[in-house]
Design an enzyme around this catalytic site. Sequence first.
Site, PDB file in Angstrom:
ATOM      1  N   ARG A 211      -7.919 -20.744  -2.360  1.00 29.87           N
ATOM      2  CA  ARG A 211      -6.771 -20.386  -1.330  1.00 29.87           C
ATOM      3  C   ARG A 211      -5.551 -21.525  -1.532  1.00 29.87           C
ATOM      4  O   ARG A 211      -6.041 -22.730  -1.768  1.00 29.87           O
ATOM      5  CB  ARG A 211      -7.304 -20.622   0.006  1.00 29.87           C
ATOM      6  CG  ARG A 211      -6.234 -20.277   1.094  1.00 29.87           C
ATOM      7  CD  ARG A 211      -6.725 -20.168   2.513  1.00 29.87           C
ATOM      8  NE  ARG A 211      -5.849 -19.722   3.367  1.00 29.87           N
ATOM      9  CZ  ARG A 211      -5.132 -20.684   3.987  1.00 29.87           C
ATOM     10  NH1 ARG A 211      -5.101 -21.869   3.763  1.00 29.87           N
ATOM     11  NH2 ARG A 211      -4.194 -20.124   5.021  1.00 29.87           N
TER      12      ARG A 211
ATOM     13  N   ARG B  55       8.285   4.101  -4.517  1.00 29.44           N
ATOM     14  CA  ARG B  55       8.184   3.451  -3.597  1.00 29.44           C
ATOM     15  C   ARG B  55       7.231   1.948  -3.754  1.00 29.44           C
ATOM     16  O   ARG B  55       7.636   0.717  -3.464  1.00 29.44           O
ATOM     17  CB  ARG B  55       7.945   3.422  -2.183  1.00 29.44           C
ATOM     18  CG  ARG B  55       8.277   2.572  -1.143  1.00 29.44           C
ATOM     19  CD  ARG B  55       8.261   3.295   0.232  1.00 29.44           C
ATOM     20  NE  ARG B  55       6.824   3.906   0.558  1.00 29.44           N
ATOM     21  CZ  ARG B  55       6.541   4.844   1.652  1.00 29.44           C
ATOM     22  NH1 ARG B  55       7.482   5.164   2.394  1.00 29.44           N
ATOM     23  NH2 ARG B  55       5.482   5.431   1.735  1.00 29.44           N
TER      24      ARG B  55
ATOM     25  N   GLU C  32      11.952   2.042  14.094  1.00 26.13           N
ATOM     26  CA  GLU C  32      11.104   3.171  13.848  1.00 26.13           C
ATOM     27  C   GLU C  32       9.710   3.206  14.520  1.00 26.13           C
ATOM     28  O   GLU C  32       9.626   2.380  15.465  1.00 26.13           O
ATOM     29  CB  GLU C  32      10.810   2.869  12.410  1.00 26.13           C
ATOM     30  CG  GLU C  32      10.014   1.618  12.036  1.00 26.13           C
ATOM     31  CD  GLU C  32       9.914   1.474  10.522  1.00 26.13           C
ATOM     32  OE1 GLU C  32       9.844   2.134   9.740  1.00 26.13           O
ATOM     33  OE2 GLU C  32       9.974   0.075  10.307  1.00 26.13           O
TER      34      GLU C  32
ATOM     35  N   TYR D 271       0.608  -1.246   0.082  1.00 24.24           N
ATOM     36  CA  TYR D 271       0.007  -0.071   0.050  1.00 24.24           C
ATOM     37  C   TYR D 271       0.852   1.431   0.040  1.00 24.24           C
ATOM     38  O   TYR D 271       2.207   0.987   0.202  1.00 24.24           O
ATOM     39  CB  TYR D 271      -0.831  -0.282   1.090  1.00 24.24           C
ATOM     40  CG  TYR D 271      -0.209   0.296   2.807  1.00 24.24           C
ATOM     41  CD1 TYR D 271       0.611  -0.625   3.128  1.00 24.24           C
ATOM     42  CD2 TYR D 271      -0.659   1.654   3.144  1.00 24.24           C
ATOM     43  CE1 TYR D 271       1.076  -0.337   4.729  1.00 24.24           C
ATOM     44  CE2 TYR D 271      -0.032   1.758   4.486  1.00 24.24           C
ATOM     45  CZ  TYR D 271       0.833   1.017   5.161  1.00 24.24           C
ATOM     46  OH  TYR D 271       1.236   1.235   6.240  1.00 24.24           O
TER      47      TYR D 271
ATOM     48  N   LEU E 269      11.154   0.902   7.044  1.00 23.42           N
ATOM     49  CA  LEU E 269      10.350   1.515   5.913  1.00 23.42           C
ATOM     50  C   LEU E 269      11.334   2.635   5.328  1.00 23.42           C
ATOM     51  O   LEU E 269      11.486   3.623   6.266  1.00 23.42           O
ATOM     52  CB  LEU E 269       8.821   1.651   6.058  1.00 23.42           C
ATOM     53  CG  LEU E 269       8.318   2.204   4.866  1.00 23.42           C
ATOM     54  CD1 LEU E 269       8.107   0.789   3.799  1.00 23.42           C
ATOM     55  CD2 LEU E 269       7.005   2.754   4.952  1.00 23.42           C
TER      56      LEU E 269
ATOM     57  N   LYS F 200       6.348  -2.187   1.688  1.00 26.70           N
ATOM     58  CA  LYS F 200       5.423  -1.433   2.497  1.00 26.70           C
ATOM     59  C   LYS F 200       4.296  -2.396   2.230  1.00 26.70           C
ATOM     60  O   LYS F 200       3.191  -2.442   1.716  1.00 26.70           O
ATOM     61  CB  LYS F 200       5.044   0.068   1.934  1.00 26.70           C
ATOM     62  CG  LYS F 200       4.170   0.777   2.898  1.00 26.70           C
ATOM     63  CD  LYS F 200       4.294   2.211   2.433  1.00 26.70           C
ATOM     64  CE  LYS F 200       3.078   2.697   3.138  1.00 26.70           C
ATOM     65  NZ  LYS F 200       3.193   3.081   4.536  1.00 26.70           N
TER      66      LYS F 200
END
Length: 287
Positions: A101, A52, A183, A33, A207, A151
């Site tokens: 799945r 990114r 972070e 995301y 990140l 991310k």
Amino acid sequence: MTRTVYVNGEYLPETEAKVSIFDRGFLMADGVYEVTSVLDGKLIDFDGHLARLERSLTELDMDKPDQFDDLLEIHRELVRLNGIEEGMIYLQVTRGAPGDRDFAFPDAETTRPTLVLFTQNKPGLADSPAAKTGIKVISIDDIRWGRRDIKTVQLLYPSMGKMMAKKAGCDDAWMVEDGFVTEGTSNNAYIVKGGKIITRQLSNDILHGITRAAVLRFAREAQMEVEERPFTIEEAQGADEAFITSASTFVFPVIEIDGAKLGEGTPGPAAKRLREIYLDESRKAAI
Ligand code: PMP
């Protein structure tokens, strides 16, 4: 108010937007995301977020969504349709919804990536009270996986971290691994000592914040000294000041860490100055 959101090529009312129960984002957290902020109806650091996103997709061997080249236009259209002056655009790409799945990635012929975007209207985003009061953080163990540079939507532990902070009467948590701060739960972490800005260097451990890159660039341009290295909670508690950065907070001062006040226990001058420079320069460069 019903938002207009975007799903796989269509602009729809949020109540009508749907993705499959077999979507790997839903079943496996197999998705990435981006969050881009909007000020004055314009996108902040859009190129950085797009770059990114492309890197996250490449690192996970995930195809680009079919509408990848239209992403700027889609962001702008959502801003327009939802009348966003200040807020955020959330974008998510998942590996798609094969018929069943399965742990193995589906063949490219079986499914295409799912692309979802929606707006978050936040009037007053640039004028947040936390920017003036500063925030309080606690430290928690960093037990996340080893590719925090990607991310992904695996945000359960950061959510738990925020809840631990809330329970302790604080605003956020800084994560610690092998004695050093990695972070914040959803932001990059900094301390300031003798005018020098100290923040952990880039690696797979954190990140690569888009706001971090911009803030460090502006700091260097303003002749502020920057050192990229790890620091401990103890060093942070003894620092002159501390702050965090992210696309949705820009720069927030940190005034307390694990109950220890930093300096006077009020926001420091470096964080204040960097926030002002960041907002000024980003507004000028917004598209
Ligand atoms: N670290 C983590 C773990 C984050 O979730 C975020 C924001 N999503 C950041 C740092 C800050 O990144 P950015 O400046 O690109 O928002």
